[in-house]
Design a protein around this motif. Sequence first.
Motif, PDB file in Angstrom:
ATOM      1  N   GLY A   1      64.139  -5.513  24.841  1.00  0.00           N
ATOM      2  CA  GLY A   1      65.328  -4.750  24.807  1.00  0.00           C
ATOM      3  C   GLY A   1      65.146  -3.287  24.624  1.00  0.00           C
ATOM      4  O   GLY A   1      65.795  -2.660  23.650  1.00  0.00           O
ATOM      5  N   ILE A   2      63.966  -3.000  24.701  1.00  0.00           N
ATOM      6  CA  ILE A   2      63.500  -1.253  24.436  1.00  0.00           C
ATOM      7  C   ILE A   2      63.527  -0.693  25.836  1.00  0.00           C
ATOM      8  O   ILE A   2      63.118  -1.256  26.892  1.00  0.00           O
ATOM      9  CB  ILE A   2      62.094  -1.088  24.119  1.00  0.00           C
ATOM     10  CG1 ILE A   2      61.742  -1.850  22.661  1.00  0.00           C
ATOM     11  CG2 ILE A   2      61.684   0.343  23.778  1.00  0.00           C
ATOM     12  CD1 ILE A   2      60.229  -2.040  22.231  1.00  0.00           C
ATOM     13  N   SER A   3      64.247   0.283  25.886  1.00  0.00           N
ATOM     14  CA  SER A   3      64.764   0.984  27.305  1.00  0.00           C
ATOM     15  C   SER A   3      64.047   2.154  27.361  1.00  0.00           C
ATOM     16  O   SER A   3      63.423   2.821  26.652  1.00  0.00           O
ATOM     17  CB  SER A   3      66.158   1.193  27.188  1.00  0.00           C
ATOM     18  OG  SER A   3      66.309   2.755  26.945  1.00  0.00           O
ATOM     19  N   ILE A   4      63.430   2.095  28.690  1.00  0.00           N
ATOM     20  CA  ILE A   4      62.449   3.036  29.227  1.00  0.00           C
ATOM     21  C   ILE A   4      63.165   3.577  30.552  1.00  0.00           C
ATOM     22  O   ILE A   4      63.523   3.035  31.304  1.00  0.00           O
ATOM     23  CB  ILE A   4      61.139   2.790  29.577  1.00  0.00           C
ATOM     24  CG1 ILE A   4      60.283   2.062  28.354  1.00  0.00           C
ATOM     25  CG2 ILE A   4      60.197   3.617  30.256  1.00  0.00           C
ATOM     26  CD1 ILE A   4      58.908   1.617  28.600  1.00  0.00           C
ATOM     27  N   PRO A   5      63.268   5.006  30.635  1.00  0.00           N
ATOM     28  CA  PRO A   5      64.173   5.564  31.834  1.00  0.00           C
ATOM     29  C   PRO A   5      63.331   5.256  32.826  1.00  0.00           C
ATOM     30  O   PRO A   5      62.211   5.634  33.241  1.00  0.00           O
ATOM     31  CB  PRO A   5      64.544   6.831  31.467  1.00  0.00           C
ATOM     32  CG  PRO A   5      63.405   7.379  30.618  1.00  0.00           C
ATOM     33  CD  PRO A   5      62.920   6.203  29.729  1.00  0.00           C
ATOM     34  N   THR A   6      63.906   5.101  34.012  1.00  0.00           N
ATOM     35  CA  THR A   6      63.195   4.903  35.481  1.00  0.00           C
ATOM     36  C   THR A   6      64.167   5.399  36.666  1.00  0.00           C
ATOM     37  O   THR A   6      65.472   5.596  36.386  1.00  0.00           O
ATOM     38  CB  THR A   6      62.961   3.624  35.836  1.00  0.00           C
ATOM     39  OG1 THR A   6      64.049   2.550  35.991  1.00  0.00           O
ATOM     40  CG2 THR A   6      61.836   2.841  34.833  1.00  0.00           C
ATOM     41  N   LEU A   7      63.554   5.575  37.637  1.00  0.00           N
ATOM     42  CA  LEU A   7      64.415   6.217  38.763  1.00  0.00           C
ATOM     43  C   LEU A   7      63.960   5.590  40.125  1.00  0.00           C
ATOM     44  O   LEU A   7      64.468   5.199  40.905  1.00  0.00           O
ATOM     45  CB  LEU A   7      64.018   7.652  39.007  1.00  0.00           C
ATOM     46  CG  LEU A   7      65.074   8.592  39.649  1.00  0.00           C
ATOM     47  CD1 LEU A   7      66.454   8.638  38.980  1.00  0.00           C
ATOM     48  CD2 LEU A   7      64.683   9.914  39.799  1.00  0.00           C
ATOM     49  N   CYS A   8      62.527   5.398  40.272  1.00  0.00           N
ATOM     50  CA  CYS A   8      61.964   4.727  41.467  1.00  0.00           C
ATOM     51  C   CYS A   8      62.038   3.289  41.257  1.00  0.00           C
ATOM     52  O   CYS A   8      61.238   2.644  42.264  1.00  0.00           O
ATOM     53  CB  CYS A   8      60.655   5.605  41.849  1.00  0.00           C
ATOM     54  SG  CYS A   8      59.404   5.248  40.920  1.00  0.00           S
ATOM     55  N   HIS A   9      62.484   2.726  40.114  1.00  0.00           N
ATOM     56  CA  HIS A   9      62.002   1.193  39.881  1.00  0.00           C
ATOM     57  C   HIS A   9      63.083   0.467  40.429  1.00  0.00           C
ATOM     58  O   HIS A   9      63.988   0.966  40.112  1.00  0.00           O
ATOM     59  CB  HIS A   9      61.726   1.123  38.398  1.00  0.00           C
ATOM     60  CG  HIS A   9      61.364  -0.344  37.998  1.00  0.00           C
ATOM     61  ND1 HIS A   9      60.177  -0.864  38.228  1.00  0.00           N
ATOM     62  CD2 HIS A   9      61.931  -1.415  37.548  1.00  0.00           C
ATOM     63  CE1 HIS A   9      59.660  -2.261  37.871  1.00  0.00           C
ATOM     64  NE2 HIS A   9      61.304  -2.339  37.472  1.00  0.00           N
ATOM     65  N   HIS A  10      62.783  -0.583  40.872  1.00  0.00           N
ATOM     66  CA  HIS A  10      63.860  -1.713  41.479  1.00  0.00           C
ATOM     67  C   HIS A  10      63.181  -2.935  41.310  1.00  0.00           C
ATOM     68  O   HIS A  10      62.058  -3.343  41.815  1.00  0.00           O
ATOM     69  CB  HIS A  10      64.087  -1.357  42.905  1.00  0.00           C
ATOM     70  CG  HIS A  10      65.221  -2.123  43.271  1.00  0.00           C
ATOM     71  ND1 HIS A  10      65.220  -3.516  43.635  1.00  0.00           N
ATOM     72  CD2 HIS A  10      66.437  -1.669  43.461  1.00  0.00           C
ATOM     73  CE1 HIS A  10      66.342  -3.927  44.192  1.00  0.00           C
ATOM     74  NE2 HIS A  10      67.191  -2.834  43.937  1.00  0.00           N
ATOM     75  N   GLU A  11      63.909  -3.808  40.659  1.00  0.00           N
ATOM     76  CA  GLU A  11      63.290  -5.347  40.328  1.00  0.00           C
ATOM     77  C   GLU A  11      62.763  -5.890  41.500  1.00  0.00           C
ATOM     78  O   GLU A  11      61.749  -6.852  41.452  1.00  0.00           O
ATOM     79  CB  GLU A  11      64.609  -6.219  39.665  1.00  0.00           C
ATOM     80  CG  GLU A  11      64.722  -5.815  38.211  1.00  0.00           C
ATOM     81  CD  GLU A  11      65.951  -6.464  37.797  1.00  0.00           C
ATOM     82  OE1 GLU A  11      66.610  -7.403  38.357  1.00  0.00           O
ATOM     83  OE2 GLU A  11      66.294  -6.067  36.479  1.00  0.00           O
ATOM     84  N   LYS A  12      63.379  -5.920  42.604  1.00  0.00           N
ATOM     85  CA  LYS A  12      63.114  -6.701  43.978  1.00  0.00           C
ATOM     86  C   LYS A  12      61.883  -5.981  44.663  1.00  0.00           C
ATOM     87  O   LYS A  12      61.159  -6.559  45.482  1.00  0.00           O
ATOM     88  CB  LYS A  12      64.281  -6.633  45.001  1.00  0.00           C
ATOM     89  CG  LYS A  12      65.295  -7.595  44.602  1.00  0.00           C
ATOM     90  CD  LYS A  12      66.187  -7.515  45.710  1.00  0.00           C
ATOM     91  CE  LYS A  12      67.514  -8.495  45.154  1.00  0.00           C
ATOM     92  NZ  LYS A  12      68.440  -8.172  46.347  1.00  0.00           N
ATOM     93  N   LEU A  13      61.321  -4.769  44.092  1.00  0.00           N
ATOM     94  CA  LEU A  13      60.491  -4.007  44.758  1.00  0.00           C
ATOM     95  C   LEU A  13      59.088  -4.019  44.254  1.00  0.00           C
ATOM     96  O   LEU A  13      59.061  -4.043  42.718  1.00  0.00           O
ATOM     97  CB  LEU A  13      60.755  -2.696  45.157  1.00  0.00           C
ATOM     98  CG  LEU A  13      62.163  -2.540  46.046  1.00  0.00           C
ATOM     99  CD1 LEU A  13      62.395  -1.046  46.092  1.00  0.00           C
ATOM    100  CD2 LEU A  13      62.097  -3.288  47.371  1.00  0.00           C
ATOM    101  N   GLU A  14      58.163  -3.706  44.897  1.00  0.00           N
ATOM    102  CA  GLU A  14      56.611  -3.627  44.207  1.00  0.00           C
ATOM    103  C   GLU A  14      57.036  -2.213  43.360  1.00  0.00           C
ATOM    104  O   GLU A  14      57.491  -1.170  43.896  1.00  0.00           O
ATOM    105  CB  GLU A  14      55.644  -3.443  45.020  1.00  0.00           C
ATOM    106  CG  GLU A  14      55.156  -4.622  46.095  1.00  0.00           C
ATOM    107  CD  GLU A  14      54.291  -5.609  45.083  1.00  0.00           C
ATOM    108  OE1 GLU A  14      53.650  -5.073  44.459  1.00  0.00           O
ATOM    109  OE2 GLU A  14      54.908  -6.624  45.115  1.00  0.00           O
ATOM    110  N   PRO A  15      56.214  -2.329  41.876  1.00  0.00           N
ATOM    111  CA  PRO A  15      56.136  -0.904  41.301  1.00  0.00           C
ATOM    112  C   PRO A  15      55.514   0.137  42.492  1.00  0.00           C
ATOM    113  O   PRO A  15      54.731  -0.026  43.047  1.00  0.00           O
ATOM    114  CB  PRO A  15      55.236  -1.264  40.339  1.00  0.00           C
ATOM    115  CG  PRO A  15      55.039  -2.603  40.092  1.00  0.00           C
ATOM    116  CD  PRO A  15      55.311  -3.222  41.572  1.00  0.00           C
TER     117      PRO A  15
END
Lengths: 150, 202
Positions: free
Chosen positions: B29-43
């Motif tokens: 439950g700790i949030s880290i901001p992301t922009l290019c991250h997507h659950e379905k995709l490779e990091p």
Amino acid sequence: MDNDKIDRIINKHRGKAGSLVQVLMEIQEENHWLPREVLEKVGEKLDVPLSRVLRIATMYKTFSLTPKGRHEIHICTGSACHVRGARRVLETVQDLTGIKPGETDSDSRFSLETVNCQGCCALGPVVAIDGKTHGRISPDEIADALKKYD
Amino acid sequence: MSEITLQIDGREVAARKGMTVLEAAKKAGISIPTLCHHEKLEPYGGCRLCTVEVEERGRTKMVAACLYPVEKDLVVKTRTEKVDRIRKMILELLLAHAPDAFELQDLALEYGADRDRFEKESSFCLHCGLCVRYCAEVKKKNAIGFINCGTRREISFIPEIASKECWNCKECFPLCPTEALQAAFVLTKALVFPSPLSELKG
């Protein structure tokens, strides 16, 4: 365009996605530019998506996606050549050929590129035409040299 | 499944081996901001907005949380002064490209990023690669890709593929943080898609 030679290059690396850059370099060497159909064929035979072939082909300066002239002029604008007067040489060539770096003239005689070092700074300013190096060249001399290329 | 514990922002967090710091933080439950991250995709590690500070054997370093694997007894800090400074800088640089992107506005507010710090160079593309990777990894169509190099790098639809595949898909559209993608699609469509007229004649 020599289709047999291009096919031979592609077939040599058939199915090997890792050889993409190698194949493109060999075709560039042979054909002096990479037509769209050739890129499609490379993608198909090497099992690489066209989007990746295009990414690689547009990424590197070695590859040209437009036809090149019969003679390729590479003018060094690195620091050593620059202080030895490469800019005046470049301006002279631009005036004589009527093209800017990255362009090819309308009768496909010359293509002009600037490069950052040819590895022989002591010979600056250096101009390479079709791989032949002209060292310590002055604007007058390059004007003379260009006349020899048709 | 080997469970390990690490520390994120002073809390003990349980995680599985092989998870990334971002996944572990999310679970806790700790949030880290992301922009290019997507659950379905490779990091991807493209935007670096998820930069966090990790401490390992007494040394600290800055890493991208979406790529960094969890380790036993790792100490992660997601909001230090240095982390905030880096995120602010990234946001300011991105805002020079897409000053009005919705996803950037809230983040800019949170990190005090000034949208006018750098001269505007509105390309509207943040190079997050979401559209390119979604098309390649999820849809497996490769209808869009990156072209060119360095400052000239941009997204580009491949007309040959896009004119066949994109009409009924367009699943990449909502992923784009700036709508540069939609613009690229409209442009490609207008310039190179076969027009209905030419097909009728053809």
